[in-house]
Design an enzyme around this catalytic site. Structure first.
Site, PDB file in Angstrom:
ATOM      1  N   ASN A  10       0.842  -1.244  -0.077  1.00  0.00           N
ATOM      2  CA  ASN A  10       0.090   0.060  -0.015  1.00  0.00           C
ATOM      3  C   ASN A  10       0.797   1.382   0.028  1.00  0.00           C
ATOM      4  O   ASN A  10       1.525   1.609   1.091  1.00  0.00           O
ATOM      5  CB  ASN A  10      -0.833   0.050   1.265  1.00  0.00           C
ATOM      6  CG  ASN A  10      -1.740   1.204   1.188  1.00  0.00           C
ATOM      7  OD1 ASN A  10      -1.857   1.969   0.402  1.00  0.00           O
ATOM      8  ND2 ASN A  10      -2.753   1.277   2.374  1.00  0.00           N
ATOM      9  N   LYS A  17       3.168   0.832   3.129  1.00  0.00           N
ATOM     10  CA  LYS A  17       2.738  -0.380   3.970  1.00  0.00           C
ATOM     11  C   LYS A  17       2.951  -1.799   3.467  1.00  0.00           C
ATOM     12  O   LYS A  17       2.506  -1.544   2.456  1.00  0.00           O
ATOM     13  CB  LYS A  17       1.424   0.000   4.709  1.00  0.00           C
ATOM     14  CG  LYS A  17       1.279   1.361   5.557  1.00  0.00           C
ATOM     15  CD  LYS A  17      -0.284   1.453   6.092  1.00  0.00           C
ATOM     16  CE  LYS A  17      -0.513   2.609   6.592  1.00  0.00           C
ATOM     17  NZ  LYS A  17      -1.800   2.922   6.861  1.00  0.00           N
ATOM     18  N   ASP A 150      -9.833   0.221  -5.205  1.00  0.00           N
ATOM     19  CA  ASP A 150     -10.575   0.493  -3.938  1.00  0.00           C
ATOM     20  C   ASP A 150     -12.125   0.839  -4.611  1.00  0.00           C
ATOM     21  O   ASP A 150     -13.148   0.836  -3.995  1.00  0.00           O
ATOM     22  CB  ASP A 150     -10.446   2.032  -3.093  1.00  0.00           C
ATOM     23  CG  ASP A 150      -9.295   1.637  -2.198  1.00  0.00           C
ATOM     24  OD1 ASP A 150      -8.877   0.606  -2.048  1.00  0.00           O
ATOM     25  OD2 ASP A 150      -9.296   2.660  -1.383  1.00  0.00           O
ATOM     26  N   MET A 285     -11.569  10.061  17.942  1.00  0.00           N
ATOM     27  CA  MET A 285     -12.719  10.046  18.431  1.00  0.00           C
ATOM     28  C   MET A 285     -12.495   9.517  20.031  1.00  0.00           C
ATOM     29  O   MET A 285     -13.494  10.068  20.822  1.00  0.00           O
ATOM     30  CB  MET A 285     -13.530   8.675  17.948  1.00  0.00           C
ATOM     31  CG  MET A 285     -14.958   8.561  18.579  1.00  0.00           C
ATOM     32  SD  MET A 285     -16.153  10.128  18.397  1.00  0.00           S
ATOM     33  CE  MET A 285     -16.365  10.117  16.497  1.00  0.00           C
ATOM     34  N   ARG A 286     -11.557   9.134  20.506  1.00  0.00           N
ATOM     35  CA  ARG A 286     -11.256   8.691  22.016  1.00  0.00           C
ATOM     36  C   ARG A 286     -11.397  10.095  22.627  1.00  0.00           C
ATOM     37  O   ARG A 286     -11.755  10.212  23.669  1.00  0.00           O
ATOM     38  CB  ARG A 286     -10.120   8.034  22.060  1.00  0.00           C
ATOM     39  CG  ARG A 286     -10.088   6.461  21.622  1.00  0.00           C
ATOM     40  CD  ARG A 286      -9.085   5.551  21.610  1.00  0.00           C
ATOM     41  NE  ARG A 286      -7.903   6.381  20.342  1.00  0.00           N
ATOM     42  CZ  ARG A 286      -7.026   6.286  20.047  1.00  0.00           C
ATOM     43  NH1 ARG A 286      -6.180   4.958  20.346  1.00  0.00           N
ATOM     44  NH2 ARG A 286      -6.278   6.641  19.188  1.00  0.00           N
ATOM     45  N   GLY A 332     -11.534   1.525  12.389  1.00  0.00           N
ATOM     46  CA  GLY A 332     -11.111   1.946  13.838  1.00  0.00           C
ATOM     47  C   GLY A 332     -12.113   2.652  14.778  1.00  0.00           C
ATOM     48  O   GLY A 332     -12.123   2.150  15.859  1.00  0.00           O
ATOM     49  N   GLY A 334     -15.516   2.326  14.080  1.00  0.00           N
ATOM     50  CA  GLY A 334     -16.673   1.445  14.076  1.00  0.00           C
ATOM     51  C   GLY A 334     -16.384   0.145  14.806  1.00  0.00           C
ATOM     52  O   GLY A 334     -17.278  -0.090  15.398  1.00  0.00           O
ATOM     53  N   GLU A 335     -15.035  -0.358  14.914  1.00  0.00           N
ATOM     54  CA  GLU A 335     -14.827  -1.562  15.765  1.00  0.00           C
ATOM     55  C   GLU A 335     -14.532  -1.111  17.337  1.00  0.00           C
ATOM     56  O   GLU A 335     -14.776  -2.123  18.118  1.00  0.00           O
ATOM     57  CB  GLU A 335     -13.535  -2.191  15.045  1.00  0.00           C
ATOM     58  CG  GLU A 335     -13.744  -2.551  13.745  1.00  0.00           C
ATOM     59  CD  GLU A 335     -12.324  -3.018  12.909  1.00  0.00           C
ATOM     60  OE1 GLU A 335     -11.298  -3.339  13.871  1.00  0.00           O
ATOM     61  OE2 GLU A 335     -12.108  -3.004  11.873  1.00  0.00           O
TER      62      GLU A 335
END
Length: 405
Positions: A10, A17, A150, A285-286, A332, A334-335
């Protein structure tokens, strides 16, 4: 014995990656990342899964060719070199395949030329993807190189979903239409969700919510995408970490005419300074949830706007599908963000959507149902695995694949 390993690459603008997988059992042999390519001091983190002990290198990496050479050297130290006869192919993530590529494709000169021709609709991503492909081809010109797009999963959308309501001639001339992104993730998660339900993909209707820093939704009927939230570019749709998502297009004209902003300035604003970070200064989000819990009104408003948009898409795709068997959260946020899942589903009981608070609070790396046993529509958390999906699609093209069914 036939080669069974696939290297997945990637390539980003300043990073690579990679994962090396053995397709006999879909196991990972090594994973790694080279970042800050061409920025003076680059960093490589390489982890052979045989030992689980990571190695980190910090040194100048001038370009992608040097990065892949370094990756090859690290893999060779573990007996996993790119010259191994066990390597069957290299699979490349390519962000934009337009309408030209509806499935994984073995790369040749014509494919390279078409990916290059699509750069105007993917100026940030396709050039980096091309650089990675050309570098890998130079390293192993004898090895099959496969492009996994994608956009491919979304090419099954009907014209009524893919067309924008603008002049047809203008749209066709400039390739303006809904392409959608995160397709590799949506494809993997839709099949994995069907498996979790104990049913064949062709028999289920799903709403898949890929919620990371970038976020997208898709409506999947019988294993085929019929609508998705991202459009010509990844800017459209849900509120994201740094992207605005849906808004009145005339905002752009207003900012240019009244605000005196240039095209590039508006582009930067909407892609990198909007979404959650624009609303409250955070795109994690955290951190946003921590601030909400402490009574931060700006963070609370950002969270509410994020959830409001998410609910709208869940409702819209429910209407598009007519019947929904499951809503699947992945990526990330959603899980891992139980409050996001709970808030997104809250108030949708009339649609058969309910979250069980105890199930939703459980953290796990496994696919799982977080709705009550008797819920009419399942709410699922399904970890995505884009690298495995790319490896499976690549291996299916060059050998005998073991698919997730």
């Amino acid at each position: 014995m036939s080669p069974t390993r696939v290297l997945v690459l990637n390539s980003g603008s300043s990073s690579v990656k990679y994962q090396l997988l053995d397709m006999r059992d879909s196991s990972r042999l090594a994973v790694g990342l080279v970042e800050r390519i061409g920025e003076g001091t680059s960093r490589l983190k390489h982890t052979p899964l045989t030992t689980g002990v990571s190695r980190e290198l910090t040194s100048p990496v001038a370009d992608h060719a040097a990065a892949l050479k370094t990756v090859a050297e690290e893999l060779a130290k573990d007996g996993l070199g790119l010259d191994s006869p066990e390597l069957a192919a290299i699979g490349h993530r390519v962000v934009h395949g337009g309408r030209s590529f509806t499935e994984p494709t073995v790369i040749d000169d014509d494919v390279l030329a078409e990916i290059e021709r699509l750069i105007p609709v993917a100026p940030l991503h396709n050039p980096a993807n091309l650089t990675g492909i050309r570098t890998a081809m130079a390293l192993r010109p004898d090895l099959p190189q496969v492009a996994v797009f994608d956009t491919a999963f979304h090419t099954t959308m009907p014209e009524s979903a893919a067309r924008y309501a603008i002049d047809v001639k203008t749209a066709d001339e400039h390739r303006v239409r809904r392409y959608g992104f995160h397709g590799t993730s949506h494809a993997y998660v839709s099949r994995a969700t069907a498996k979790l339900l104990g049913r064949a993909p062709k028999d289920v209707n799903l709403i898949v919510l890929h919620l990371g820093n970038g976020a997208s939704a898709s409506a999947v009927r019988g294993g085929r995408c019929v609508d998705t939230s991202m459009g010509l570019t990844p800017l459209e749709g849900l509120v994201m970490g740094t992207r605005s998502g849906d808004m009145d297009p005339a905002v752009i004209f207003h900012l240019m005419r009244v605000g005196g902003m240039s095209t590039d300035e508006v582009d930067t604003l909407l892609n990198t300074k909007s979404g959650l970070i624009g609303l409250c200064g955070d795109n994690d989000m955290r951190e946003i949830r921590r601030r909400v819990d402490e009574g931060d009104e700006q963070a609370a408003l950002a969270f509410d706007i994020y959830i409001h948009r998410l609910k709208k898409y869940i409702g819209a795709y429910y209407a598009v599908l007519g019947r929904v068997d499951a809503v699947a959260f992945t990526a990330g946020v959603g899980e891992n963000a139980a409050p996001v899942r709970a808030a997104a589903i809250a108030g949708l009981e009339e649609l058969g959507l309910v979250v069980d608070s105890e199930r939703n609070a459980v953290r796990s790396d496994e696919p799982r149902i977080v709705s009550p046993e008797d819920a009419r529509v399942a709410v699922a958390v399904v970890p995505t695995d884009e690298e495995l999906e790319i490896a499976q699609q690549t291996y299916a093209l060059v050998g005998t694949a073991h698919h997730l069914t």
